[in-house]
Enzyme design. Structure first.
Site, PDB file in Angstrom:
ATOM      1  N   SER A 133       0.832  -1.208   0.000  1.00 53.56           N
ATOM      2  CA  SER A 133       0.000   0.000   0.000  1.00 53.56           C
ATOM      3  C   SER A 133       0.863   1.252   0.000  1.00 53.56           C
ATOM      4  O   SER A 133       1.930   1.284   0.612  1.00 53.56           O
ATOM      5  CB  SER A 133      -0.875  -0.008   1.257  1.00 53.56           C
ATOM      6  OG  SER A 133      -1.406   1.272   1.489  1.00 53.56           O
ATOM      7  N   TYR A 157      -1.250   5.823  -4.670  1.00 53.08           N
ATOM      8  CA  TYR A 157      -2.148   6.976  -4.584  1.00 53.08           C
ATOM      9  C   TYR A 157      -1.411   8.103  -5.285  1.00 53.08           C
ATOM     10  O   TYR A 157      -0.248   8.367  -4.964  1.00 53.08           O
ATOM     11  CB  TYR A 157      -2.424   7.356  -3.121  1.00 53.08           C
ATOM     12  CG  TYR A 157      -3.480   6.504  -2.454  1.00 53.08           C
ATOM     13  CD1 TYR A 157      -4.687   6.233  -3.098  1.00 53.08           C
ATOM     14  CD2 TYR A 157      -3.285   5.995  -1.177  1.00 53.08           C
ATOM     15  CE1 TYR A 157      -5.662   5.461  -2.487  1.00 53.08           C
ATOM     16  CE2 TYR A 157      -4.260   5.227  -0.561  1.00 53.08           C
ATOM     17  CZ  TYR A 157      -5.441   4.964  -1.226  1.00 53.08           C
ATOM     18  OH  TYR A 157      -6.410   4.198  -0.631  1.00 53.08           O
ATOM     19  N   THR A 183      -5.074   3.360  -7.413  1.00 55.73           N
ATOM     20  CA  THR A 183      -6.393   3.413  -6.763  1.00 55.73           C
ATOM     21  C   THR A 183      -7.056   4.753  -7.057  1.00 55.73           C
ATOM     22  O   THR A 183      -6.482   5.813  -6.786  1.00 55.73           O
ATOM     23  CB  THR A 183      -6.250   3.188  -5.240  1.00 55.73           C
ATOM     24  OG1 THR A 183      -5.690   1.889  -5.052  1.00 55.73           O
ATOM     25  CG2 THR A 183      -7.599   3.255  -4.534  1.00 55.73           C
ATOM     26  N   LYS A 299      -7.863   0.555  -9.921  1.00 56.11           N
ATOM     27  CA  LYS A 299      -8.666  -0.033  -8.837  1.00 56.11           C
ATOM     28  C   LYS A 299      -9.785   0.933  -8.441  1.00 56.11           C
ATOM     29  O   LYS A 299      -9.515   2.125  -8.225  1.00 56.11           O
ATOM     30  CB  LYS A 299      -7.760  -0.304  -7.629  1.00 56.11           C
ATOM     31  CG  LYS A 299      -8.470  -0.865  -6.393  1.00 56.11           C
ATOM     32  CD  LYS A 299      -7.437  -1.282  -5.358  1.00 56.11           C
ATOM     33  CE  LYS A 299      -8.028  -1.884  -4.102  1.00 56.11           C
ATOM     34  NZ  LYS A 299      -8.470  -0.874  -3.132  1.00 56.11           N
ATOM     35  N   HIS A 323     -13.843  -0.273  -2.504  1.00 55.24           N
ATOM     36  CA  HIS A 323     -12.954   0.011  -1.374  1.00 55.24           C
ATOM     37  C   HIS A 323     -13.547  -0.543  -0.069  1.00 55.24           C
ATOM     38  O   HIS A 323     -13.395   0.036   1.005  1.00 55.24           O
ATOM     39  CB  HIS A 323     -12.738   1.526  -1.255  1.00 55.24           C
ATOM     40  CG  HIS A 323     -11.374   1.920  -0.753  1.00 55.24           C
ATOM     41  ND1 HIS A 323     -10.349   2.316  -1.575  1.00 55.24           N
ATOM     42  CD2 HIS A 323     -10.867   1.995   0.500  1.00 55.24           C
ATOM     43  CE1 HIS A 323      -9.289   2.627  -0.847  1.00 55.24           C
ATOM     44  NE2 HIS A 323      -9.572   2.436   0.420  1.00 55.24           N
TER      45      HIS A 323
HETATM   46  C1  FNR Z   1      -8.167  -0.435   2.641  1.00 57.13           C
HETATM   47  N1  FNR Z   1      -8.123  -0.387   1.257  1.00 57.13           N
HETATM   48  C2  FNR Z   1      -7.082   0.248   0.629  1.00 57.13           C
HETATM   49  N2  FNR Z   1      -7.017   0.289  -0.724  1.00 57.13           N
HETATM   50  C3  FNR Z   1      -5.981   0.883  -1.352  1.00 57.13           C
HETATM   51  O1  FNR Z   1      -5.947   0.897  -2.585  1.00 57.13           O
HETATM   52  N3  FNR Z   1      -4.965   1.428  -0.613  1.00 57.13           N
HETATM   53  C4  FNR Z   1      -4.962   1.445   0.726  1.00 57.13           C
HETATM   54  O2  FNR Z   1      -4.039   1.941   1.356  1.00 57.13           O
HETATM   55  C5  FNR Z   1      -6.074   0.871   1.391  1.00 57.13           C
HETATM   56  N4  FNR Z   1      -6.144   0.875   2.753  1.00 57.13           N
HETATM   57  C6  FNR Z   1      -7.175   0.231   3.398  1.00 57.13           C
HETATM   58  C7  FNR Z   1      -7.215   0.206   4.782  1.00 57.13           C
HETATM   59  C8  FNR Z   1      -8.204  -0.516   5.432  1.00 57.13           C
HETATM   60  C9  FNR Z   1      -8.202  -0.567   6.935  1.00 57.13           C
HETATM   61  C10 FNR Z   1      -9.181  -1.223   4.673  1.00 57.13           C
HETATM   62  C11 FNR Z   1     -10.230  -2.060   5.341  1.00 57.13           C
HETATM   63  C12 FNR Z   1      -9.166  -1.163   3.307  1.00 57.13           C
HETATM   64  C13 FNR Z   1      -9.145  -1.090   0.447  1.00 57.13           C
HETATM   65  C14 FNR Z   1      -8.721  -2.532   0.163  1.00 57.13           C
HETATM   66  O3  FNR Z   1      -7.658  -2.576  -0.737  1.00 57.13           O
HETATM   67  C15 FNR Z   1      -9.889  -3.332  -0.448  1.00 57.13           C
HETATM   68  O4  FNR Z   1     -10.404  -2.656  -1.561  1.00 57.13           O
HETATM   69  C16 FNR Z   1     -11.018  -3.579   0.568  1.00 57.13           C
HETATM   70  O5  FNR Z   1     -10.481  -3.918   1.817  1.00 57.13           O
HETATM   71  C17 FNR Z   1     -11.943  -4.691   0.088  1.00 57.13           C
HETATM   72  O6  FNR Z   1     -13.036  -4.845   0.936  1.00 57.13           O
HETATM   73  P1  FNR Z   1     -13.126  -6.022   2.055  1.00 57.13           P
HETATM   74  O7  FNR Z   1     -13.047  -7.326   1.330  1.00 57.13           O
HETATM   75  O8  FNR Z   1     -12.003  -5.793   3.001  1.00 57.13           O
HETATM   76  O9  FNR Z   1     -14.438  -5.792   2.707  1.00 57.13           O
END
Ligand code: FNR
Length: 419
Positions: A133, A157, A183, A299, A323
């Site tokens: 990430s 990002y 993303t 994404k 997300h």
């Molecule tokens: C994320 N997600 C996320 N996505 C991304 O592109 N960069 C990031 O830094 C983060 N950080 C992040 C933190 C936390 C605490 C969560 C829960 C989610 C989104 C992640 O990549 C993904 O899209 C989701 O977690 C998918 O949903 P579920 O399966 O966790 O419900």
């Protein structure tokens, strides 16, 4: 690693757990998805759990991501000799053992002290790709070093600073990442009600900004933002001092030096100013295309027209995702958006999927509705919260066994047969 033929993985996993039960051992990391979530909740602070499990607004999309899966059903087929199941998948010329990888999740230090390093070690031990990430707690170089040749991707990002974006992409290339995931859905943070009620944002404690503080371009940006002091006229309270201390502890180097250097505060301020570009648009993708030869995936896709544009723009892959319901409350459940997008893309580029994957049958349904592979999100962080790197490994193994078993029981011998 277990032979992927002959459902060896699933059989082994089941018997390890059941035989453990004979001598009185129960899994430390619960297998049931809701029990797993509850086990993580018990171990985490209120702030950490809210940040992990919470979503935007009234959290309808968080719930919808789960319930929408129930609208689809698997119709198992019999007498097909599915004793041998091949779960492997090939993406961008690389073969992976299972059609799932670890989603990019930021600020992992909230959930375990070893944070991204623990996840990197688990991913490498299980041969599963990890997506680093942009908001990681450990720089990508350290995670890559812990992974050997095991596969990793980098999630970007897009910063206000083009130089910083370029620097991240270069570092991803240098650390052996096989793809860049841009993303798109978080150009600003969503209206996350649980975090707002706790008035808690980890970045303000200098958490989750390790990719930035380890970056030479970011460090020079810090000098530009050095002398501004938005807090000048604010009252100093015990809480402000506590935050200042936490910032200093989370910033690289000696806490004491950090307290007096003012660097952590400068880093947080610079991060807030530069982290993302709300004006991002399709023209910017040309810049990224020129920056790297690595495959680029977008994404956050939820509309077939955006997917079509991505294909036309020469993008290499897309990730259907909302997300995890953290951005737009009321957004379409990701699994409901998948069939229309898959139909539009029509196999021209890989379509990946996340938001709601909790079980093997969810993976099968996503593949059946047109995904080439999926990303596992919150569950692996619940595993991390419960038992560190071993916890992440347990969650990966359980999902793998569950997938393999359900494929076999449904008469499906390989991902290609899922339709
Ligand atoms: C994320 N997600 C996320 N996505 C991304 O592109 N960069 C990031 O830094 C983060 N950080 C992040 C933190 C936390 C605490 C969560 C829960 C989610 C989104 C992640 O990549 C993904 O899209 C989701 O977690 C998918 O949903 P579920 O399966 O966790 O419900």
């Amino acid at each position: 690693m277990a032979d992927r033929q002959d459902q060896a993985f699933a059989r082994q996993r089941q018997s390890d757990i059941y035989i453990g039960g004979v001598s009185g051992r129960k899994p430390v990391v619960p297998v049931n998805p809701e029990e797993l979530r509850q086990a993580a909740k018990k171990r985490l602070s209120r702030q950490a759990f809210a940040y992990l499990a919470g979503g935007a607004g009234s959290e309808t999309t968080v719930r919808g991501n789960q319930t929408a899966f129930d609208r689809w059903h698997i119709v198992p087929r019999m007498l097909r000799d599915a004793s041998r199941v091949d779960t492997s998948v090939t993406l961008f010329g690389y073969e992976y053992p299972v059609p799932f990888m670890l989603a990019p999740i930021g600020v992992l230090e909230l959930f375990h002290a070893d944070a991204d390093l623990a996840v990197a070690q688990a991913a490498a031990a299980e041969g599963i790709p990890m997506i680093f990430s942009s908001q990681a707690s450990v720089p990508m170089e350290a995670c890559a070093a812990a992974m050997g040749n095991s596969p990793r991707w980098f999630q970007l990002y897009w910063s206000i600073s083009d130089e910083l974006t370029e620097s991240f992409v270069r570092r991803a290339e240098d650390t052996g990442c096989q793809a860049i995931v841009l993303t798109l859905d978080t150009t600003r943070l969503g209206w996350r009600t649980q975090d707002l009620d706790l008035a808690y944002l980890p970045f303000l404690e200098a958490r989750g900004i390790a990719q930035y503080t380890s970056d030479p371009v970011f460090r020079s940006l810090m000098k530009e933002h050095g002398d501004e002091d938005p807090g000048r006229n604010k009252k100093i309270t015990p809480s402000t001092l506590r935050t200042l201390y936490r910032m200093s502890r989370n910033y690289p180097g000696s806490t004491l030096k950090n307290l007096f250097s003012g660097k952590p505060m400068r880093a947080v301020r610079t991060f807030i100013r530069t982290y993302s570009r709300p004006a991002l648009n399709w023209n910017d993708l040309t810049t990224l295309r020129h920056l790297t030869d690595l495959p680029i995936l977008l994404k956050g896709m939820l509309h077939p027209d955006d997917a079509q544009k991505a294909v036309s723009a020469g993008i290499d892959g897309i990730i259907v995702s909302n997300h995890g319901g953290r951005q737009v409350d009321g957004a379409i459940p990701a699994i409901s958006a998948l069939p229309g997008i898959a139909e539009t893309v029509a196999g021209r580029i890989p379509v990946l999927f996340d938001s709601g994957i909790r079980t093997g049958s969810h993976v099968i349904k996503a593949l059946a509705l047109g995904a080439d592979a999926v990303l596992l999100g919150r569950p692996y962080v619940y595993g991390l919260s419960v038992a560190g790197s071993e916890g992440v490994r347990a969650v990966i193994r359980n999902l793998r066994a569950d997938l393999e078993l359900n494929m076999g029981l449904s008469g499906i011998k390989s991902n290609k047969e899922i339709a």
